[in-house]
Write a protein that holds these residues in place. Structure first.
Motif, PDB file in Angstrom:
ATOM      1  N   PRO A 111       0.752  -1.239  -0.177  1.00 12.77           N
ATOM      2  CA  PRO A 111      -0.151   0.222  -0.008  1.00 12.77           C
ATOM      3  C   PRO A 111       0.579   1.226  -0.243  1.00 12.77           C
ATOM      4  O   PRO A 111      -0.058   2.344  -0.413  1.00 12.77           O
ATOM      5  N   GLU A 112       2.088   1.077   0.658  1.00 12.85           N
ATOM      6  CA  GLU A 112       2.758   2.341   0.314  1.00 12.85           C
ATOM      7  C   GLU A 112       3.172   3.056  -1.076  1.00 12.85           C
ATOM      8  O   GLU A 112       3.304   3.840  -1.007  1.00 12.85           O
ATOM      9  N   VAL A 113       3.427   1.573  -1.373  1.00 16.05           N
ATOM     10  CA  VAL A 113       4.027   2.078  -2.898  1.00 16.05           C
ATOM     11  C   VAL A 113       3.110   2.581  -4.035  1.00 16.05           C
ATOM     12  O   VAL A 113       3.410   3.585  -4.371  1.00 16.05           O
ATOM     13  N   GLU A 114       1.662   2.331  -3.010  1.00 13.09           N
ATOM     14  CA  GLU A 114       0.089   2.755  -4.426  1.00 13.09           C
ATOM     15  C   GLU A 114       0.256   3.993  -3.252  1.00 13.09           C
ATOM     16  O   GLU A 114      -0.676   5.150  -4.668  1.00 13.09           O
ATOM     17  N   ASP A 115       0.776   4.928  -2.237  1.00  7.96           N
ATOM     18  CA  ASP A 115      -0.086   5.446  -1.685  1.00  7.96           C
ATOM     19  C   ASP A 115       1.139   6.832  -1.929  1.00  7.96           C
ATOM     20  O   ASP A 115       1.087   7.569  -2.569  1.00  7.96           O
ATOM     21  N   LEU A 116       2.454   6.462  -2.813  1.00  9.46           N
ATOM     22  CA  LEU A 116       3.824   7.358  -3.167  1.00  9.46           C
ATOM     23  C   LEU A 116       3.129   7.398  -4.711  1.00  9.46           C
ATOM     24  O   LEU A 116       3.436   8.864  -5.350  1.00  9.46           O
ATOM     25  N   GLY A 117       2.381   6.271  -5.864  1.00  7.77           N
ATOM     26  CA  GLY A 117       2.013   6.280  -7.150  1.00  7.77           C
ATOM     27  C   GLY A 117       1.245   7.485  -7.359  1.00  7.77           C
ATOM     28  O   GLY A 117       0.436   8.139  -8.059  1.00  7.77           O
ATOM     29  N   ASN A 118      -0.007   7.026  -6.009  1.00  8.31           N
ATOM     30  CA  ASN A 118      -1.276   8.173  -6.339  1.00  8.31           C
ATOM     31  C   ASN A 118      -0.826   9.397  -5.931  1.00  8.31           C
ATOM     32  O   ASN A 118      -1.160  10.442  -6.873  1.00  8.31           O
TER      33      ASN A 118
END
Ligand code: UD1
Length: 418
Positions: free
Chosen positions: A190-197
């Motif tokens: 989810p942290e990778v996703e947060d950076l992407g968002n």
């Protein structure tokens, strides 16, 4: 060197709020190097690791202002240097996350080589191979890694392991490149996703976030933005275990249970139920009916290695034999001898810890060898029959904001001493 003095066995009840995610905050902070302008970040946890990243950004010339308890204004008026020094990288490996944004923005970076750390060797070969595949030339000299690229060109890349910070570094390197980059076997955390968002909010074109195939279409320019960091799933998991072991009277607030699916399922298998009400979670747990189980740590959505140590305390309280297999880091059982000193019966063979419960945890003088090991010893101390002295708490403060104050607020007898 500070220590915690914990008087165990107190009844804990009340609301325990969860902070913003450390592992989302660090790459997002590093990413403010990628474009000039003013950023606003909210839900930033007050942690030692965040302070180190802020110092690093200031070293590059960014101006950072704390505008509220967990909110920062970050002004990037251009970078004064492209070199990350030894003093800052050596105390926090995540400092290497500046490599991707510097390469993307300026086509050049020089970062001190991160050393080993308490939980293993932790190489960065996959980051470097990926940068090279995007067209960068990498050199290692005098303890520094330097990367140069006139133009980064999009490429289809296969990551030999779904490394979390490696995926983040490559996403940040690719967002301003020419063409399309595809990261196969990418980290799904989810942290990778947060950076992407965050990057998409800045104008990037990233799809496939949360899957193992992330597609990045290079854009010409990115624009600063305001962003709210996601809650820390590891902190939430730590508190849920504490609650399960102390009668379940704690309401954990600010939890996204969707980020804890494997953890929740394994705890349900043990006999712990969850009452979820929006972002508030309470556990329903009767220690006498807990069943032993076997757990393997894996990349997300598998069981998180960052909850392995805390979960071992839970397994140690259950009658019977449980096993914990650690597959992410090679040296991540340093909390086990400390738990054994507190009365646990845990044997390690290779990467498997065999846990024989139940344990009557007794207070002792112990040492936090790393962040999550420290968290597990705090839990063990809080359920022990008497006093625990926990040394080297600097590790814990790297990842848990105001832990003492928050635990005191729910009735724990814990204090910090020099
Ligand atoms: C991140 C988290 C950390 C968490 C870990 C695994 C941050 C700041 N830290 O660390 O809290 O414990 O994910 O969930 O987000 N590897 C290589 N070559 C590489 C990179 C990694 O062999 O180039 C190996 C590592 O040695 C390790 C495994 O891959 O065995 C996983 O490491 P990785 O996912 O990279 O962890 P970090 O990103 O350092």
């Amino acid at each position: 060197m500070g220590k915690y003095i914990i008087q165990g066995g107190k009844t804990l009840s009340g609301v325990l709020p969860v902070s913003g995610a450390k592992n989302a905050t660090l790459p997002i902070l590093a990413c403010t190097l990628i474009a000039e302008g003013t950023y606003f970040l909210n839900n930033v946890p007050a942690l030692k690791d965040v302070e180190v990243m802020i110092k690093l950004l200031e070293h590059f010339g960014l101006k950072i202002e704390k505008i509220a308890q967990n909110s920062y204004k970050i002004i990037n008026n251009g970078l004064q240097t492209l070199e990350a020094p030894y003093e800052l990288v050596s105390i926090m490996r995540a400092s290497f996350l500046v490599m991707g944004p510097l390469l993307a923005h300026r086509g050049e970076a020089r970062v001190s080589m991160p050393g080993g750390c308490a939980i293993g060797n932790r190489p960065i070969d996959i980051h470097l191979k990926g940068f090279e595949q995007l067209g960068a030339t990498i050199k290692t000299e005098h303890g520094f890694i330097s990367a140069k690229a006139k133009n980064l060109i999009g490429k289809e890349i296969y990551l030999d392991f779904p490394t979390v910070t490696g995926t983040e570094n490559l996403i940040m390197a690719a967002v301003l490149s020419k063409g399309i980059t595809i990261l196969n076997n990418a980290a799904r955390e989810p942290e990778v996703e947060d950076l992407g968002n965050f990057l998409n909010k800045m104008g990037a074109k990233i799809t496939g976030l949360g899957t193992d195939r992330i597609i990045i279409e290079g854009v010409e320019k990115l624009f600063p933005c305001e962003y709210n960091i996601i809650p820390d799933r590891i902190e939430a998991g730590t508190f849920l275990i504490l609650s399960a072991l102390t009668g379940g009277n704690i309401v954990i607030k600010g939890v996204n249970m969707e980020h804890l699916t494997s953890f929740k399922t394994k705890l349900e298998e043990i006999g712990i139920n969850f009452k979820i009400n929006g972002d508030e979670v309470q556990v329903q747990a009767d220690l006498n009916n807990f069943k032993p189980t076997n757990i393997i740590t894996l990349p997300y959505p598998g069981f998180p290695t960052d909850l392995q140590a805390q979960t071992i305390v839970l397994l140690a309280m259950i009658k019977g034999n449980s096993e914990m297999k650690e597959t992410i880091f090679e040296n991540r059982f340093r909390h086990v001898p400390e738990l054994n000193r507190m009365g646990a019966n845990i044997k390690i063979e290779g990467n498997v810890a065999s846990i024989n419960g139940p344990t009557n945890f007794q207070g002792a003088e112990v040492e936090a060898t790393d962040l999550r090991a420290g968290a597990c010893l705090v839990i063990a101390g809080l359920i022990s029959s008497n006093t625990t002295i926990l040394n080297n708490i600097e590790h814990i403060e790297r990842g848990y904001e105001n832990l003492v104050e928050r635990l005191q607020a729910i009735g724990a007898e814990i204090k910090k001493s020099e």
